[in-house]
Design a protein around this motif. Structure first.
Motif, PDB file in Angstrom:
ATOM      1  N   ARG A 117       0.838  -1.198   0.000  1.00 49.44           N
ATOM      2  CA  ARG A 117       0.000   0.000   0.000  1.00 49.44           C
ATOM      3  C   ARG A 117       0.869   1.242   0.000  1.00 49.44           C
ATOM      4  O   ARG A 117       1.928   1.262   0.613  1.00 49.44           O
ATOM      5  CB  ARG A 117      -0.884   0.025   1.243  1.00 49.44           C
ATOM      6  N   GLY A 118       0.401   2.252  -0.651  1.00 43.00           N
ATOM      7  CA  GLY A 118       1.171   3.475  -0.688  1.00 43.00           C
ATOM      8  C   GLY A 118       0.484   4.500  -1.543  1.00 43.00           C
ATOM      9  O   GLY A 118      -0.645   4.285  -1.997  1.00 43.00           O
ATOM     10  N   ASN A 119       1.142   5.611  -1.766  1.00 43.97           N
ATOM     11  CA  ASN A 119       0.507   6.635  -2.577  1.00 43.97           C
ATOM     12  C   ASN A 119       0.494   6.214  -4.047  1.00 43.97           C
ATOM     13  O   ASN A 119       1.174   5.277  -4.458  1.00 43.97           O
ATOM     14  CB  ASN A 119       1.191   7.994  -2.375  1.00 43.97           C
ATOM     15  N   TYR A 120      -0.282   6.922  -4.820  1.00 46.75           N
ATOM     16  CA  TYR A 120      -0.517   6.537  -6.211  1.00 46.75           C
ATOM     17  C   TYR A 120       0.783   6.531  -7.012  1.00 46.75           C
ATOM     18  O   TYR A 120       1.018   5.628  -7.823  1.00 46.75           O
ATOM     19  CB  TYR A 120      -1.534   7.503  -6.838  1.00 46.75           C
ATOM     20  N   GLN A 121       1.631   7.503  -6.760  1.00 47.93           N
ATOM     21  CA  GLN A 121       2.885   7.597  -7.517  1.00 47.93           C
ATOM     22  C   GLN A 121       3.761   6.368  -7.279  1.00 47.93           C
ATOM     23  O   GLN A 121       4.381   5.842  -8.202  1.00 47.93           O
ATOM     24  CB  GLN A 121       3.650   8.865  -7.119  1.00 47.93           C
ATOM     25  N   TYR A 122       3.805   5.905  -6.036  1.00 44.19           N
ATOM     26  CA  TYR A 122       4.596   4.713  -5.701  1.00 44.19           C
ATOM     27  C   TYR A 122       4.053   3.489  -6.450  1.00 44.19           C
ATOM     28  O   TYR A 122       4.821   2.716  -7.043  1.00 44.19           O
ATOM     29  CB  TYR A 122       4.558   4.480  -4.194  1.00 44.19           C
ATOM     30  N   LYS A 182       5.994   1.158  -9.314  1.00 41.94           N
ATOM     31  CA  LYS A 182       6.159  -0.289  -9.152  1.00 41.94           C
ATOM     32  C   LYS A 182       5.488  -1.058 -10.304  1.00 41.94           C
ATOM     33  O   LYS A 182       6.027  -2.056 -10.798  1.00 41.94           O
ATOM     34  CB  LYS A 182       5.566  -0.750  -7.816  1.00 41.94           C
ATOM     35  N   THR A 183       4.317  -0.596 -10.713  1.00 45.89           N
ATOM     36  CA  THR A 183       3.591  -1.279 -11.786  1.00 45.89           C
ATOM     37  C   THR A 183       4.348  -1.160 -13.104  1.00 45.89           C
ATOM     38  O   THR A 183       4.523  -2.139 -13.836  1.00 45.89           O
ATOM     39  CB  THR A 183       2.174  -0.683 -11.937  1.00 45.89           C
ATOM     40  N   ASP A 195      -4.369   2.078 -12.206  1.00 45.76           N
ATOM     41  CA  ASP A 195      -5.589   2.245 -11.404  1.00 45.76           C
ATOM     42  C   ASP A 195      -6.068   0.911 -10.853  1.00 45.76           C
ATOM     43  O   ASP A 195      -6.491   0.816  -9.690  1.00 45.76           O
ATOM     44  CB  ASP A 195      -6.706   2.872 -12.257  1.00 45.76           C
ATOM     45  N   ASP A 196      -6.016  -0.140 -11.690  1.00 49.44           N
ATOM     46  CA  ASP A 196      -6.463  -1.470 -11.255  1.00 49.44           C
ATOM     47  C   ASP A 196      -5.596  -1.993 -10.108  1.00 49.44           C
ATOM     48  O   ASP A 196      -6.111  -2.535  -9.118  1.00 49.44           O
ATOM     49  CB  ASP A 196      -6.415  -2.462 -12.425  1.00 49.44           C
ATOM     50  N   VAL A 197      -4.264  -1.845 -10.242  1.00 49.52           N
ATOM     51  CA  VAL A 197      -3.353  -2.299  -9.190  1.00 49.52           C
ATOM     52  C   VAL A 197      -3.570  -1.488  -7.911  1.00 49.52           C
ATOM     53  O   VAL A 197      -3.617  -2.034  -6.812  1.00 49.52           O
ATOM     54  CB  VAL A 197      -1.878  -2.212  -9.649  1.00 49.52           C
TER      55      VAL A 197
END
Length: 254
Positions: A131-136, A140-141, A157-159
């Motif tokens: 879990r983390g902020n969107y940028q992280y 990673k994705t 968005d899905d991840v």
């Protein structure tokens, strides 16, 4: 690919084409659409291609593991009255295919593995974004691919949705732990099926040495490299992936 999906009983899947069955097994974070190019190519070139939606987040927690996902695959084949199939899996999907093959060799005519888990214990656990902020999550994705642009906003968005949903996270971790428990190294030498290994040269999730280990342990395997490619060759270099697989199936008369 949502327009191609149909639901019958407990199975949701896409299906097209005529000929020998290719069952496509998606990964932990892999949407069915990741295989759209493969689905379209082979369904128009002499094969029936089926992509079942695996119940990664809908099984009871205690049954959320590689063993029960392989059992689900068996039930799907029985439902579709398919006696024998080519199994094509990416990441966790490859692992499910291998576990299924271990128990039902007579039902598998060939294996196709790309960036498969099953040998490398970090293939799942270390790469699942916490879990983390969107940028992280975005970083990673996209790091899964050689070309980060392949990681679209929709994919990120899905991840992000999965890793911020407690129900999904618990099941994802359960699957990752079961993947480590079900290491296939001791089973691979007994699998005599023709096996096609298609691997991204720049795969950082299941690195090239993992492909080489699969090749050494599987007695009837061929290994093909795809350059400028990460963990999902069928997405990042779809035309090359399809050509390698088509040529291999033809050469093996499958």
């Amino acid at each position: 690919m949502t327009d191609k999906l149909k639901t019958e009983g407990k199975f949701t899947y896409a299906e097209a084409g005529e000929g020998p069955a290719i069952i496509v097994l998606h990964g932990l974070m892999g949407a069915l659409s990741n295989f759209e190019s493969t689905f379209n190519h082979f369904s128009k070139n002499g094969y029936t291609v089926l992509i079942p939606e695996l119940p990664l987040y809908s099984l009871p927690l205690l049954k959320t593991n590689v063993k029960n996902l392989a059992k689900y695959l068996k039930e799907f084949l029985e439902y579709k009255k398919i006696d024998k199939a080519i199994l094509l899996g990416n990441s966790l999907g490859g692992h499910i295919g291998l576990y299924f093959t271990k128990h039902y060799q007579e039902k598998v005519s060939a294996l196709v593995l790309t960036g498969s888990s099953g040998l490398y214990e970090k293939a799942m656990g270390d790469t699942f974004p916490k879990r983390g902020n969107y940028q992280y999550i975005e970083e990673k994705t996209r790091a899964v691919f050689y070309n980060p642009e392949i990681g679209t906003k929709e994919m990120v968005d899905d991840v992000y949705k999965i890793v911020n949903d407690r129900h999904s996270v618990i099941r994802t971790l359960a699957i990752a732990k079961s993947a480590i428990r079900h290491n296939m190294a001791g089973d691979l030498p007994k699998m005599k099926q023709p096996t096609c290994l298609i691997w991204g040269k720049q795969d950082t999730v299941t690195p090239p040495e993992v492909a080489e280990d699969f090749h050494k342990l599987l007695p009837n395997s061929d290994l093909f490299w795809v350059d400028e490619c990460g963990h999902a060759a069928m997405m990042e270099q779809p035309e090359e992936f399809n050509k390698i697989l088509q040529d291999w199936l033809t050469s093996r008369n499958i």
